[in-house]
Design an enzyme around this catalytic site. Structure first.
Site, PDB file in Angstrom:
ATOM      1  N   GLU A  70       0.840  -1.215   0.000  1.00  0.00           N
ATOM      2  CA  GLU A  70       0.000   0.000   0.000  1.00  0.00           C
ATOM      3  C   GLU A  70       0.868   1.256   0.000  1.00  0.00           C
ATOM      4  O   GLU A  70       0.617   2.212  -0.745  1.00  0.00           O
ATOM      5  CB  GLU A  70      -0.924  -0.025   1.210  1.00  0.00           C
ATOM      6  CG  GLU A  70      -1.692   1.271   1.452  1.00  0.00           C
ATOM      7  CD  GLU A  70      -1.625   1.744   2.887  1.00  0.00           C
ATOM      8  OE1 GLU A  70      -1.282   2.921   3.109  1.00  0.00           O
ATOM      9  OE2 GLU A  70      -1.906   0.937   3.798  1.00  0.00           O
ATOM     10  N   HIS A  71       1.898   1.276   0.843  1.00  0.00           N
ATOM     11  CA  HIS A  71       2.784   2.439   0.913  1.00  0.00           C
ATOM     12  C   HIS A  71       3.450   2.716  -0.434  1.00  0.00           C
ATOM     13  O   HIS A  71       3.571   3.865  -0.857  1.00  0.00           O
ATOM     14  CB  HIS A  71       3.862   2.209   1.975  1.00  0.00           C
ATOM     15  CG  HIS A  71       3.495   2.697   3.328  1.00  0.00           C
ATOM     16  ND1 HIS A  71       4.265   3.575   4.046  1.00  0.00           N
ATOM     17  CD2 HIS A  71       2.414   2.434   4.109  1.00  0.00           C
ATOM     18  CE1 HIS A  71       3.697   3.826   5.216  1.00  0.00           C
ATOM     19  NE2 HIS A  71       2.573   3.136   5.282  1.00  0.00           N
ATOM     20  N   GLU A 142       7.342   3.711  11.931  1.00  0.00           N
ATOM     21  CA  GLU A 142       5.914   3.604  12.227  1.00  0.00           C
ATOM     22  C   GLU A 142       5.641   2.444  13.186  1.00  0.00           C
ATOM     23  O   GLU A 142       4.865   2.576  14.137  1.00  0.00           O
ATOM     24  CB  GLU A 142       5.143   3.401  10.912  1.00  0.00           C
ATOM     25  CG  GLU A 142       3.642   3.296  11.069  1.00  0.00           C
ATOM     26  CD  GLU A 142       2.942   3.076   9.742  1.00  0.00           C
ATOM     27  OE1 GLU A 142       1.834   2.513   9.753  1.00  0.00           O
ATOM     28  OE2 GLU A 142       3.506   3.452   8.682  1.00  0.00           O
TER      29      GLU A 142
END
Length: 430
Positions: A70-71, A142
């Site tokens: 996704e990133h 993160e």
């Protein structure tokens, strides 16, 4: 394109499946100014073991690869998709859950242009080893950030107790170690297997004409070539036995007040159909009746000083797993968890499960549900959450209306089995 009228909601819904297999769903909101679109693939963090397209054997990938993918989708060889959305005044984002990955935008104008950007960047991947290695440091930060959050630590801890052998116990983002093994080749294998039109859906809500919008989408898809193949073959996961549940664990962190988490693993396998959606909604109602602010259980726990405004509850009913959680800050975490386990065991016969209480909560739930239709973002996200194949968000209202107290009590008898329960504490570091 099929038009479905929901008279109880005052909505007209349009749906079709394109020749390439993409499901397109449009909810016109003519009096609104904003348009919201969400493009999702049926692929999430739990999908680690599957047969990659073009291969014949199961292959297991590092945890966190769906989130990593996704990133990387926004970054292209010579531009970033965020910059293109900004050019046309759109706010764009994406998220990965346990079972889905979704890309979205909201805009007041230039809807067709932004829709092209959304479809084009998701359907045109670009990964290089250099950019993949650069992303590892960003995602590692993160992961470490969330690891420092005691509430997150507790939630992942209790899920790990309930599902020690299921990939749901792993952080959606993976671990700092697991993401180091991700390669560009693996990203392409995951993308080519799951990011196919047959495995994806598009939902759009806003002041748009459905026919015009559909023509635009069809023209966009006609410009592209897709290799049609069967839906992904995932490794079957039997997650609902209680033999592997870890009854208790704890973690120490630099906090001043302990946190207590109680979880219960659903005794039935999840069904992603109309029956499954009914169970999902009724499980939410059951927890609200037993532990919501209108319950006698809540009043007694609060009166006895066992809970404060940090107390909460939630349920999760997804493909391959389902569970319910109770949690809160506690000076005496064992006392709170013991009391919650006792209330769960007595749940099917609790005085809180009565017809009058259910009717009040149904009215409240219906009011909150209908308010969501005043927001295109809320509608789209609800559609994504309640997309159970043959059943959708538009079935939720009828499920609430038709739920009886017998339905709730029977679910409590089946679901609230403390042999399927576990406890996790986060305590101040000594």
């Amino acid at each position: 394109m099929q038009q479905i009228e929901f008279s109880n909601l005052g909505e007209h819904f349009f749906t079709t499946t394109l020749d390439n297999g993409l499901r397109v769903n449009i909810l016109p909101k003519p009096k609104f100014h904003k348009t919201f679109a969400i493009f999702s693939t049926n692929f999430g963090a739990v999908d680690q073991t599957f047969v990659p397209v073009g291969q014949t054997a199961f292959k297991t990938y590092p945890s966190g690869i769906a989130h990593f993918l996704e990133h990387k989708m926004f970054e292209k060889a010579d531009h970033d998709a965020f910059d293109l959305f900004g050019k046309y005044g759109a706010d764009a984002n994406a998220f990965t859950s346990y079972t889905k990955t979704s890309y979205l935008f909201a805009s007041v104008g230039s809807v067709h242009e932004n829709l092209d950007i959304l479809l084009d960047f998701v359907q045109d991947p670009y990964f290089s080893e250099k950019s993949v290695n650069k992303e590892k440091g960003i995602i590692a930060q993160e992961i470490n950030m969330y690891a420092d959050e005691p509430d997150w630590r507790g939630q992942m801890g209790i899920i790990g107790n309930l599902f020690p052998e299921h990939p749901v116990h792993l952080d959606i983002a993976g671990t700092v170690a697991s993401i180091q093994d991700i390669t560009a080749e693996q990203l392409y294998e995951n993308y080519n297997t799951f990011y196919t039109p047959e495995n994806m859906s598009l939902f759009i809500s806003g002041p748009t004409d459905p026919e015009t919008l559909l023509n635009w989408i069809e023209a966009n898809q006609a410009r592209k070539q897709f290799v049609s193949h069967d839906l992904p073959q995932r490794k079957a996961i039997d997650s609902q036995g209680n033999e592997d549940i870890l009854p208790f664990r704890l973690a120490e962190m630099p906090i001043s007040v302990a946190k207590s988490f109680v979880g219960i693993k659903g005794p039935m396998n999840s069904q992603i159909n109309a029956t499954g959606l009914k169970t999902k909604i009724q499980l939410q109602l059951l927890l609200q009746m037993l532990f919501g602010v209108s319950s006698q259980n809540f009043a007694n726990l609060y009166k006895n000083g066992l809970i404060d405004d940090s107390f909460g509850y939630e349920s999760n009913y997804e493909r391959t797993f389902n569970f319910a959680l109770l949690y809160g800050d506690a000076e005496k975490p064992s006392q709170l968890s013991d009391q919650l386990l006792d209330l769960l065991e007595k749940g099917p016969t609790s005085p809180d499960l009565n017809q009058a209480h259910l009717e009040r909560l149904k009215r409240k739930r219906i009011g909150s549900f209908l308010l969501n239709f005043n927001s295109v973002e809320a509608i789209a996200n609800l559609y994504n959450t309640y997309d159970f194949g043959e059943a959708t968000v538009f079935d939720v209202l009828n499920i609430i209306h038709e739920t009886t107290i017998d339905d709730i009590v029977n679910l409590a008898k089946v679901y609230l089995d403390t042999k399927n329960a576990s406890v996790f504490h986060v305590i101040p570091k000594q």
